[in-house]
Write a protein that holds these residues in place. Sequence first.
Motif, PDB file in Angstrom:
ATOM      1  N   ARG A  96     -27.137  26.500  -2.252  1.00 23.12           N
ATOM      2  CA  ARG A  96     -26.390  27.493  -1.477  1.00 23.12           C
ATOM      3  C   ARG A  96     -27.287  28.376  -0.613  1.00 23.12           C
ATOM      4  N   TRP A  97     -28.434  28.769  -1.135  1.00 21.79           N
ATOM      5  CA  TRP A  97     -29.198  29.823  -0.482  1.00 21.79           C
ATOM      6  C   TRP A  97     -30.438  29.351   0.261  1.00 21.79           C
ATOM      7  N   GLN A 140     -37.148  33.484   3.070  1.00 19.87           N
ATOM      8  CA  GLN A 140     -38.173  32.590   3.614  1.00 19.87           C
ATOM      9  C   GLN A 140     -38.540  31.495   2.635  1.00 19.87           C
ATOM     10  N   VAL A 141     -38.579  31.886   1.371  1.00 14.08           N
ATOM     11  CA  VAL A 141     -38.916  30.875   0.367  1.00 14.08           C
ATOM     12  C   VAL A 141     -38.177  31.173  -0.931  1.00 14.08           C
ATOM     13  N   ILE A 142     -37.759  30.118  -1.579  1.00 16.79           N
ATOM     14  CA  ILE A 142     -37.231  30.226  -2.938  1.00 16.79           C
ATOM     15  C   ILE A 142     -38.255  29.611  -3.882  1.00 16.79           C
ATOM     16  N   VAL A 143     -38.606  30.359  -4.909  1.00 13.61           N
ATOM     17  CA  VAL A 143     -39.477  29.814  -5.950  1.00 13.61           C
ATOM     18  C   VAL A 143     -38.623  29.621  -7.190  1.00 13.61           C
ATOM     19  N   ASP A 144     -38.449  28.348  -7.548  1.00 11.40           N
ATOM     20  CA  ASP A 144     -37.553  28.032  -8.673  1.00 11.40           C
ATOM     21  C   ASP A 144     -38.355  27.724  -9.926  1.00 11.40           C
ATOM     22  N   LEU A 145     -38.054  28.453 -10.994  1.00 11.57           N
ATOM     23  CA  LEU A 145     -38.798  28.240 -12.243  1.00 11.57           C
ATOM     24  C   LEU A 145     -38.167  27.186 -13.148  1.00 11.57           C
ATOM     25  N   ALA A 196     -24.160  39.555  -4.419  1.00 12.14           N
ATOM     26  CA  ALA A 196     -24.927  40.552  -3.676  1.00 12.14           C
ATOM     27  C   ALA A 196     -26.080  39.928  -2.911  1.00 12.14           C
ATOM     28  N   LEU A 197     -26.417  38.692  -3.253  1.00 10.24           N
ATOM     29  CA  LEU A 197     -27.457  37.997  -2.473  1.00 10.24           C
ATOM     30  C   LEU A 197     -27.055  37.910  -1.005  1.00 10.24           C
ATOM     31  N   GLU A 198     -25.779  37.931  -0.776  1.00  7.02           N
ATOM     32  CA  GLU A 198     -25.244  37.867   0.583  1.00  7.02           C
ATOM     33  C   GLU A 198     -25.726  39.042   1.433  1.00  7.02           C
ATOM     34  N   GLU A 199     -25.885  40.172   0.756  1.00  5.83           N
ATOM     35  CA  GLU A 199     -26.028  41.408   1.521  1.00  5.83           C
ATOM     36  C   GLU A 199     -27.453  41.813   1.852  1.00  5.83           C
ATOM     37  N   SER A 231     -30.003  26.551 -11.189  1.00  2.00           N
ATOM     38  CA  SER A 231     -30.952  26.618 -10.080  1.00  2.00           C
ATOM     39  C   SER A 231     -30.531  25.665  -8.958  1.00  2.00           C
ATOM     40  N   ARG A 232     -30.148  24.473  -9.337  1.00  6.69           N
ATOM     41  CA  ARG A 232     -29.731  23.495  -8.325  1.00  6.69           C
ATOM     42  C   ARG A 232     -28.630  24.076  -7.452  1.00  6.69           C
ATOM     43  N   GLU A 233     -27.675  24.706  -8.076  1.00  5.62           N
ATOM     44  CA  GLU A 233     -26.566  25.261  -7.287  1.00  5.62           C
ATOM     45  C   GLU A 233     -27.016  26.424  -6.410  1.00  5.62           C
TER      46      GLU A 233
END
Lengths: 346, 346, 346, 346
Positions: B92-93, B98-103, B68-71, B86-88
């Motif tokens: 991909r995204w 605008q920003v990904i915050v990875d924990l 659903a991230l696609e939509e 997270s790496r994957e």
Amino acid sequence: MSEEVEGVGLRVGVVGTGYGGTELVRLLTSHPHVDELHLYSESQAGKGLGEVYAAWRDADLPLLPLEALEETELDVLFLATPHGASRELVTRWIGRPQVIVDLSGDFRFRDGAVYERFYRMPAAPRSLLEEAVYGLAEFAPPELSRARLVANPGCFPTAALLALLPLAKAGLLRPGSAIVDAKTGVSGAGRSPSLATHFSEVNENVRPYNVFVHRHGAEIEVYLGAGPVSFVPHLVPMTRGILVTAYGELVEPMTTEDLFELYRHTYAGRPFVRLLRPGTYPETKAVQGSNFVDIGLIATADGRKAVVMAAIDNLVKGAAGQAVQNMNLRFGLPETAGLVGRPLYP
Amino acid sequence: MSEEVEGVGLRVGVVGTGYGGTELVRLLTSHPHVDELHLYSESQAGKGLGEVYAAWRDADLPLLPLEALEETELDVLFLATPHGASRELVTRWIGRPQVIVDLSGDFRFRDGAVYERFYRMPAAPRSLLEEAVYGLAEFAPPELSRARLVANPGCFPTAALLALLPLAKAGLLRPGSAIVDAKTGVSGAGRSPSLATHFSEVNENVRPYNVFVHRHGAEIEVYLGAGPVSFVPHLVPMTRGILVTAYGELVEPMTTEDLFELYRHTYAGRPFVRLLRPGTYPETKAVQGSNFVDIGLIATADGRKAVVMAAIDNLVKGAAGQAVQNMNLRFGLPETAGLVGRPLYP
Amino acid sequence: MSEEVEGVGLRVGVVGTGYGGTELVRLLTSHPHVDELHLYSESQAGKGLGEVYAAWRDADLPLLPLEALEETELDVLFLATPHGASRELVTRWIGRPQVIVDLSGDFRFRDGAVYERFYRMPAAPRSLLEEAVYGLAEFAPPELSRARLVANPGCFPTAALLALLPLAKAGLLRPGSAIVDAKTGVSGAGRSPSLATHFSEVNENVRPYNVFVHRHGAEIEVYLGAGPVSFVPHLVPMTRGILVTAYGELVEPMTTEDLFELYRHTYAGRPFVRLLRPGTYPETKAVQGSNFVDIGLIATADGRKAVVMAAIDNLVKGAAGQAVQNMNLRFGLPETAGLVGRPLYP
Amino acid sequence: MSEEVEGVGLRVGVVGTGYGGTELVRLLTSHPHVDELHLYSESQAGKGLGEVYAAWRDADLPLLPLEALEETELDVLFLATPHGASRELVTRWIGRPQVIVDLSGDFRFRDGAVYERFYRMPAAPRSLLEEAVYGLAEFAPPELSRARLVANPGCFPTAALLALLPLAKAGLLRPGSAIVDAKTGVSGAGRSPSLATHFSEVNENVRPYNVFVHRHGAEIEVYLGAGPVSFVPHLVPMTRGILVTAYGELVEPMTTEDLFELYRHTYAGRPFVRLLRPGTYPETKAVQGSNFVDIGLIATADGRKAVVMAAIDNLVKGAAGQAVQNMNLRFGLPETAGLVGRPLYP
């Protein structure tokens, strides 16, 4: 499968009904060489121990007033009394029982000035301070076997010294480098209620306290004999147990295996020291209710620092258990007599 | 008396339903600049968050599948996912929100080899590792404001670095001297049951673990930049909270007052840092549920060593709270937006 | 002051290394009439107990495979095994040791159909179910002294039945009126990790579970013999201990003093029952680590209802301790042999 | 996503710095309709709240002396003061603020004689007792909207009444049959240290207390209106939370589904009541820090008894949160204003 030895039957007294005193009663009532046990209390005299502790509600253990000490011949008198009170009791009763084992801090410092600085109270007479034998059992001097007065070590010093003394005595600990980061359960603070021991304040909380100014820091320094020690105790939300994580610089590079061999040699044959293999570490729950001290260790990759961890039950090896151990050593009994109870787990 | 600012309304996504992900939802649902909030989960997709956590049983928060991230157009995507996952997801995204915050730990090491040594898993592509901004908010670089990828720091590194970086950055910490003795609540281990987090094993227990080999030790070393660090984490019987007690040698003698001034200057104006006056020390309960870090400090009498203590809520400042703080900084919002909730005490 | 009796030396086996099995080992290693102790485990065979429990790291206690049961003559075999497993072991070994004491639920129901409804598993053969003696020690039938198979009661039933049986046996409890509201520590759930026993989920939490459908509810009903019982167990954030608060309607009005006299008479001479005076109530900590059951009671002002509270250590009186007590009774030993250890307090 | 309504700005005062008073401050500082907040304390006047609670160390919240009440116009005055103190403050200040919300027991009983029997203290003047509106928010009478004095319910009564009132009001609860077995965290006892709240005594312990004689039992009876109630509170080792397990006989047989429908209807539209589907049960952790009450229920197989369980945070729905809810209702604000914070989990 219980242990029993023939012939010795001691008459024992305990003063004090705090956690330390009651833990003494727990251990002494199942001690195979204790023939008589008498309890004394200033504040609770006239009651039975079962009125003070629900855990003892079935027991017939009257709490006698201190004056009753006059009437009974005792071989051993344990003082589980606050500092100050112990000083007075020892001054009065020294020599009457064969030995007094004092669990307070009153006789731990040979130098009364150090005592007075940290306890803010007059020290005991110098002659008594000099006579007292510091009862860190695994390192106790030969004089223990004829001592009239044993100063039972503090809970933190017991764990810290057992963690670091093998290095210090071997001259391998760089003076002034020792750091003792300690984590203690709340029972070490005794049974008197305070905000600092109020459940809602302690639960779900970790906090350092008395950083660099805790009395036990001074005691560790004196008996470690390796210069100033940075001692930072922390209160953690559990009832029993102390874990000490001690850090020190090594005078010469050592591997973890070197450390292990040194400790193995130092503690060979000592029944309460459980030395853990490299890669495993102590935890307080594994010693709960027992007189064990579990020790784990590791050196840094460059061999210049050591970390030694020690876990004890603060009320047993850190107080009442070690006091009984000292009694055993004092009277030539098996070191483990009365102390064979297994840890309560979980 | 609540805080509100005009005009910015972010569309936010959160992947993951562990404690970190759910804590993000707690904070974001009351964030004044979040207009849309979408939750994603691989394992729980199709359920509502209320089916996974009883605390959310009244909430209408569906868990969408990752596809659903696609939509949906998102401004921010938080990844509260395990390393590897997270790496994957980032691969991909990246660039879509605008920003990904990875924990997770996947993007905290610029050097993939270090990552691979400690995580025993292939590192993310080098270009992504180099692009990622390490989001220790109080020391974040200007690039944070235009970052496409933020690596949210680990819980221990957050506390340890906030404790020691002021000294290290000022060149006052002797390289190789830092010791980080950390005490953590159990929630840091996540929600997956294991013997190590089984109540009966953890309760009434303190134990060191992963001594010298914890991944967060490597992360602390890299970002402290003051040589090897001796990192010893301990598990204590509480749910939330980390207390770090950090020890270091000073390059030049300092008093406690000197330390205090240095830290006061370093953290001037930083809303989440509460610097304690000399003689007082932090405790985890005082920050419970909040994004605060409480810092206390002391120098040894000879001025050669410092002890700095820092307390955080591992799930807030040590994870979700700092992630939201990074989002705020990234979008030029007030740093405290959505983070004004007071500690829950007691 | 320890207890010792001449002449009897038992050869004892224990199968299982969960909390119940290990608690048996704790008690049996200091039992004065146990000459040999052999441990068996299906999953851990080949290890020593010290590899499974850090608390036993010093012990020389090998875990033998089950087949080794073939080779040793045993007087008693304790099964601290899951239900299902116990059924198979009993079926195979019945008659070889003089007595098997089974701690699982497999032999507690004389009616296999009840067992199958609640355990969703085939019941043991009818002849064995009929042969088994239900070992609620304070109410055990004379057959216990020659039993080949003892079904050790569940932890909740032990507390609930000791609380209510004096009323029920006297015909004073109105059928169908009994309510058992129970609060248990987490160790009752065993050592297998699950979300329900995950520290972060259990700590700071109280929750009812298995309301009306808990297996122990059926067991209470069968042995109380006073119609349906409303049984509501609750999980509380502690490791050991069960407190049962039992409510029942009285067939004829009674005062608290009447209740007290009834219970005093019923339990006269029973060494592990501590009946509390009216106005005082039991607490789990007062029995921690011991085989005591503490009972307190009160009647409503109109004398029509009674509340009886009972506290036990679920792993001792609720499991291993009662099993040892049953062994003592079976062999005509003093009922308290090996069970004289005092509660660990605090 | 925060809630905000235009136009109303209240001037609010809080007296008292115990856990209840501080919890009020936590809620009111983020309340969208509170414009001014003034704190008062008799014992701590002159300090800031941050000196009393480390959690507030960053806050600028001076504690004013009680006389300062003279100087400020207030719309609402919350009294988080001990009983007795509240009586005096209300007597003096009634009518000055538009409304006083009192969290003590002083105005909960319309009949002063009942108060005096249970509180052993003179009751407030009869006219005030009759004027006070009992603020069980979900059942509050229309007079609440113009009340000058609101008696905020006790923590146990809040949970017990929310559990049982739907049955009682529908005439379905057999008079005299209600049993309320309650389990509470320790914070309900307040912040004053005592042996009963000493960590080492409470931890790893469950104990009943004040059986049948707790003041809250009387309060439950009066407002339930279904005859005598058997109220047995228990202290469990956690800080926050109350779980009430209430048992009652039904006047006519009902199924669990019938119960569910009755409660669903009764609580329709009430934002803080979360009614659980049959087969699921409340737990305190799921409401921690929030104003929710979670309710679960079940009928016995014969439909003659009901068990209703309710979980609240004793300091929120059981004290400060409900007080704020009452303020909201009093001033026609949205019932949830300032109370939208999610539970803190885990």
